[in-house]
Design a protein around this motif. Structure first.
Motif, PDB file in Angstrom:
ATOM      1  N   SER A  41       0.857  -1.193   0.000  1.00 35.08           N
ATOM      2  CA  SER A  41       0.000   0.000   0.000  1.00 35.08           C
ATOM      3  C   SER A  41       0.888   1.235   0.000  1.00 35.08           C
ATOM      4  O   SER A  41       2.099   1.132   0.169  1.00 35.08           O
ATOM      5  CB  SER A  41      -0.817   0.072   1.285  1.00 35.08           C
ATOM      6  N   ALA A  42       0.248   2.386  -0.097  1.00 37.54           N
ATOM      7  CA  ALA A  42       0.977   3.647   0.020  1.00 37.54           C
ATOM      8  C   ALA A  42       1.447   3.809   1.471  1.00 37.54           C
ATOM      9  O   ALA A  42       0.755   3.402   2.399  1.00 37.54           O
ATOM     10  CB  ALA A  42       0.068   4.797  -0.374  1.00 37.54           C
ATOM     11  N   THR A  47      -2.050   8.374   1.051  1.00 31.46           N
ATOM     12  CA  THR A  47      -3.275   8.486   0.245  1.00 31.46           C
ATOM     13  C   THR A  47      -4.131   9.659   0.724  1.00 31.46           C
ATOM     14  O   THR A  47      -4.649  10.436  -0.091  1.00 31.46           O
ATOM     15  CB  THR A  47      -4.058   7.151   0.265  1.00 31.46           C
ATOM     16  N   GLU A  74       1.188   4.204  -4.149  1.00 24.65           N
ATOM     17  CA  GLU A  74       1.669   2.818  -4.169  1.00 24.65           C
ATOM     18  C   GLU A  74       2.932   2.685  -5.010  1.00 24.65           C
ATOM     19  O   GLU A  74       3.767   1.828  -4.772  1.00 24.65           O
ATOM     20  CB  GLU A  74       0.566   1.895  -4.686  1.00 24.65           C
ATOM     21  N   PHE A 136      -4.019  -1.804  -4.896  1.00 23.47           N
ATOM     22  CA  PHE A 136      -5.013  -0.727  -4.996  1.00 23.47           C
ATOM     23  C   PHE A 136      -5.232  -0.188  -6.403  1.00 23.47           C
ATOM     24  O   PHE A 136      -6.111   0.623  -6.619  1.00 23.47           O
ATOM     25  CB  PHE A 136      -4.568   0.384  -4.027  1.00 23.47           C
ATOM     26  N   ARG A 150     -10.836   2.761  -1.175  1.00 27.37           N
ATOM     27  CA  ARG A 150      -9.968   2.833   0.004  1.00 27.37           C
ATOM     28  C   ARG A 150      -9.764   1.451   0.614  1.00 27.37           C
ATOM     29  O   ARG A 150     -10.689   0.664   0.714  1.00 27.37           O
ATOM     30  CB  ARG A 150     -10.551   3.787   1.051  1.00 27.37           C
ATOM     31  N   GLY A 152      -8.024  -0.826  -0.699  1.00 26.55           N
ATOM     32  CA  GLY A 152      -8.092  -1.827  -1.765  1.00 26.55           C
ATOM     33  C   GLY A 152      -6.866  -2.709  -1.969  1.00 26.55           C
ATOM     34  O   GLY A 152      -6.922  -3.674  -2.725  1.00 26.55           O
ATOM     35  N   SER A 153      -5.762  -2.414  -1.276  1.00 26.99           N
ATOM     36  CA  SER A 153      -4.577  -3.251  -1.482  1.00 26.99           C
ATOM     37  C   SER A 153      -4.783  -4.688  -0.997  1.00 26.99           C
ATOM     38  O   SER A 153      -4.208  -5.622  -1.557  1.00 26.99           O
ATOM     39  CB  SER A 153      -3.367  -2.666  -0.758  1.00 26.99           C
TER      40      SER A 153
HETATM   41  N1  ASP Z   1      -3.515   3.366  -0.218  1.00 24.14           N
HETATM   42  C1  ASP Z   1      -4.888   3.006  -0.348  1.00 24.14           C
HETATM   43  C2  ASP Z   1      -5.673   3.590   0.804  1.00 24.14           C
HETATM   44  O1  ASP Z   1      -5.118   4.178   1.693  1.00 24.14           O
HETATM   45  C3  ASP Z   1      -5.070   1.529  -0.439  1.00 24.14           C
HETATM   46  C4  ASP Z   1      -4.749   0.757   0.811  1.00 24.14           C
HETATM   47  O2  ASP Z   1      -4.160   1.261   1.740  1.00 24.14           O
HETATM   48  O3  ASP Z   1      -5.064  -0.440   0.856  1.00 24.14           O
HETATM   49  O4  ASP Z   1      -6.859   3.467   0.826  1.00 24.14           O
END
Ligand code: ASP
Ligand code: MG
Length: 630
Positions: A41-42, A47, A74, A136, A150, A152-153
């Protein structure tokens, strides 16, 4: 060689040390003899920061440009993680979602995965690389970048594992996060919550929808659909975590494995809805058309040809829902009401399919805590109650809780849910969930990691056949429809809306050894509730007598009505809640045949309706046809 997919969330990659720790875990899995795919993820709040940056530019960013922006979070993580692995002396290569061929539909910011190509992944793995993949994100068929919504990873990770499995690999998916695993309830609210060693996909789905917050529901749907074993583990330790796996025999011995709280829903009620075929369809089809996902639906029997339909939607969707339904309510001559802040408390357990008395015990615990129930629905493995919060109630701080600024919105809502928290504690204690048991502190079947399911199991075969017919990997899956023909229904009208009444009623029925299947309660007139439930037809006379006797003591003004010949019909599947169309499809199919729905009940993995017994078989056949179930 096995494939291990490891997913690291934003909080587990917050700084360089944590990225290095993730790299170490990936290398260790590789040295353990696996091919490794790391999905990231980020970092941290990236995000959120990107969303804030967009807001500095415009109040209405284009959805396409928003995805272009969000996908960069990401992309930073994949490059840094690959570098960290290189620095520790291993081979790694990073890819974005589009590079790997994660194909989605066109819905920017909420895209659904349609398919994943595995050729490039395979090649990189076979060349000895650890593959680092951006979570994501994907691209649609026009090669535009999309994001999955949100959180989604998780979904990317499990979907990639599923794609590798479909391509013939032996896979396992590890989700690294900032907690030790899945708990019997939110440990921030109930400090003696116990970590579970294993939980079934269905149990996790029913828990996850309620703000348990550990994982994205869509990722669990993928895991169940494609039978991917998952384990949730702490990114900062080597603790064993919680396995999320197919249901096994020992799980069915446990009536309640967990309790969950959801504080971000609003309750709406339609009163005086004409009780005739097609009405529920009209209502829920309209909501599905505008993409509003309905959570709990409780339609109760209604007297004098009128039914009450109560349901919940996310708070954020409340106004849109009201706007959508106002004209329909006017058209039907029904009254549309919204109520104040509500909190939902649910108990979940695979053993509920075979154990009785769960509802009774839950209602008794809530009654002892002086908590009033506004709405009740029961699913196959879940019972949910809705509690109305008092807006004015103070918010007590729990010792040792993280500062408000650091917690997620859902948790903030949960903190405000004063009554909900009290209810959660009462129910958790009533079921003794802090005690060790099989699957939570006591070993069950040796290892929780499942062996591949034998192909002869009919449930598995049904699901595999249904999965094979899907066009997109993430399409909703309805894998079976079942009929329970020999049921009767009892309805209590004008039950005073006071704590303890449900508990008293079900206690009286249960002490007669009568098994209650579906329960639906709605509030009708102010201060009055309507409670309907089904019992086996053979027990109707006894159940009716017991109910009448006890109801007379509560309030001689209540009426009790028995309906001898009903059938309970339910469809089971994956994605029933996150996809808006299931209820629409089910109600629509019945409406087309002119079959009236007397009672409705929904949960994450099951939608149940009550119809006249005489039309049960016909209704079953039409649902099988509608959902293409063989
Ligand atoms: N970076 C995205 C979010 O913060 C996906 C994730 O974290 O899974 O929603
Ligand atoms: Mg994140």
């Amino acid at each position: 060689m096995g494939v291990v997919v490891q997913k690291f969330g934003g909080s587990s990659l917050r700084d360089a040390d944590l990225v290095r720790e993730a790299a170490r875990k990936a290398i260790r899995a590789k040295h353990g003899g696996n091919q490794v795919i790391v999905v990231v993820s980020a970092q941290g709040n990236t995000t959120d920061d990107l969303i804030a940056k967009a807001a500095e530019m415009t109040a209405r960013p284009s959805a396409r440009e928003m995805d272009m922006l969000l996908a960069t979070g990401e992309q930073i993580s994949i490059a840094l993680t690959a570098m960290a692995i290189h620095d520790l002396g291993e081979k790694a290569v990073s890819f974005t979602g589009p590079q790997i061929g994660i194909i989605t539909d066109d819905t920017h910011r909420k895209a659904r995965i349609r398919g994943i190509e595995t050729a490039r992944l395979r090649k990189a793995l076979d060349a000895g690389n650890i593959v680092v993949l951006a979570g994501f994100q994907g691209m649609n068929r026009r090669e535009e970048i999309t994001t999955l919504g949100r959180g989604g990873s998780d979904t990317t990770a499990v979907a990639v594992a599923a794609a590798m499995k479909l391509a013939g690999a032996d896979v396992e998916c590890e989700i690294y996060t900032d907690v030790d695993g899945v708990y019997t309830t939110d440990p921030r609210v109930v400090p003696d919550a116990r970590k579970m060693d294993a939980i079934s996909y269905d149990e996790m789905l029913e828990m996850a929808s309620m703000g348990a917050g550990v994982m994205h529901s869509r990722s669990i749907e993928f895991a169940k659909k494609f039978d991917v074993p998952l384990v949730v583990r702490n990114a900062r330790s080597d603790a064993p975590g919680t396995w999320i796996v197919p249901e096994s025999d020992w799980m069915r011995e446990i009536p309640v494995c967990g309790v969950a709280l959801a504080a971000d829903e609003a309750r709406l009620v339609l009163e005086g809805v004409p009780d005739r075929p097609g009405v529920s369809h009209q209502i829920f089809a309209e909501l599905a058309n505008v993409n509003i996902a309905v959570d709990m639906i409780a339609q109760s029997a209604g007297g004098g040809g009128k039914a009450t339909i109560g349901f919940t939607v996310l708070n954020a969707e409340r106004d849109r829902t009201l706007r959508t339904l106002r004209p329909i309510a006017a058209d039907l001559g029904a009254v549309l009401r919204e109520t104040g802040r509500v909190t939902k408390v649910s108990v979940v357990g695979a053993g509920m399919r075979t154990h009785t008395g769960v509802a009774e015990k839950m209602f008794a615990a809530l009654s002892a805590a002086g908590i009033n129930l506004k709405m009740i629905t029961t699913g196959d493995i879940k019972i949910s109650v809705l509690i109305e919060e008092d807006e004015a109630a103070p918010v007590p701080a729990e010792p040792g809780e993280p500062p408000a600024a650091k917690v997620k919105q859902a948790h903030l809502d949960a903190q405000k849910a004063v009554l909900g928290r009290k209810a959660l504690r009462a129910v958790h204690a009533a079921f003794g969930l802090a005690q060790p048991r099989k699957g939570a502190g006591v070993p069950a079947d040796g290892s929780f990691k499942p062996r591949p399911a034998p192909l002869v199991v009919p449930g598995v075969r049904d699901r595999e056949a249904a999965v094979a017919r899907l066009e997109g990997m993430e399409d909703v899956l309805v894998s079976s429809a079942q009929l329970n023909p020999d049921q009767s229904r009892i309805t209590i009208l004008d039950l005073p809306d006071r704590p303890g009444n449900c508990s008293t009623v079900f206690n009286a029925v249960a002490t007669g050894g009568i098994v209650v299947d579906m329960i639906v309660q709605n509030l009708t007139a102010p201060g009055k509730a309507e409670l309907s439930f089904t019992v086996p037809r053979a027990d109707l006379t006894r159940a009716l007598k017991r109910t009448q006797d006890v109801v007379r003591l509560i309030d001689p003004g209540c009426r009790v009505v028995g309906d001898g010949d009903v059938a309970v019909l339910f469809v089971l599947g994956v994605g029933m809640r996150t996809h808006t169309g299931v209820a629409r499809g089910m109600f629509g199919a019945l409406a087309d045949r002119g079959i009236n729905i007397n009672m409705i009940n929904t949960s994450e993995v099951c939608v149940g309706v009550v119809v006249d017994a005489a039309r049960g078989e016909e209704a079953l056949a039409c649902l099988k046809e509608a959902f293409r179930i063989e």
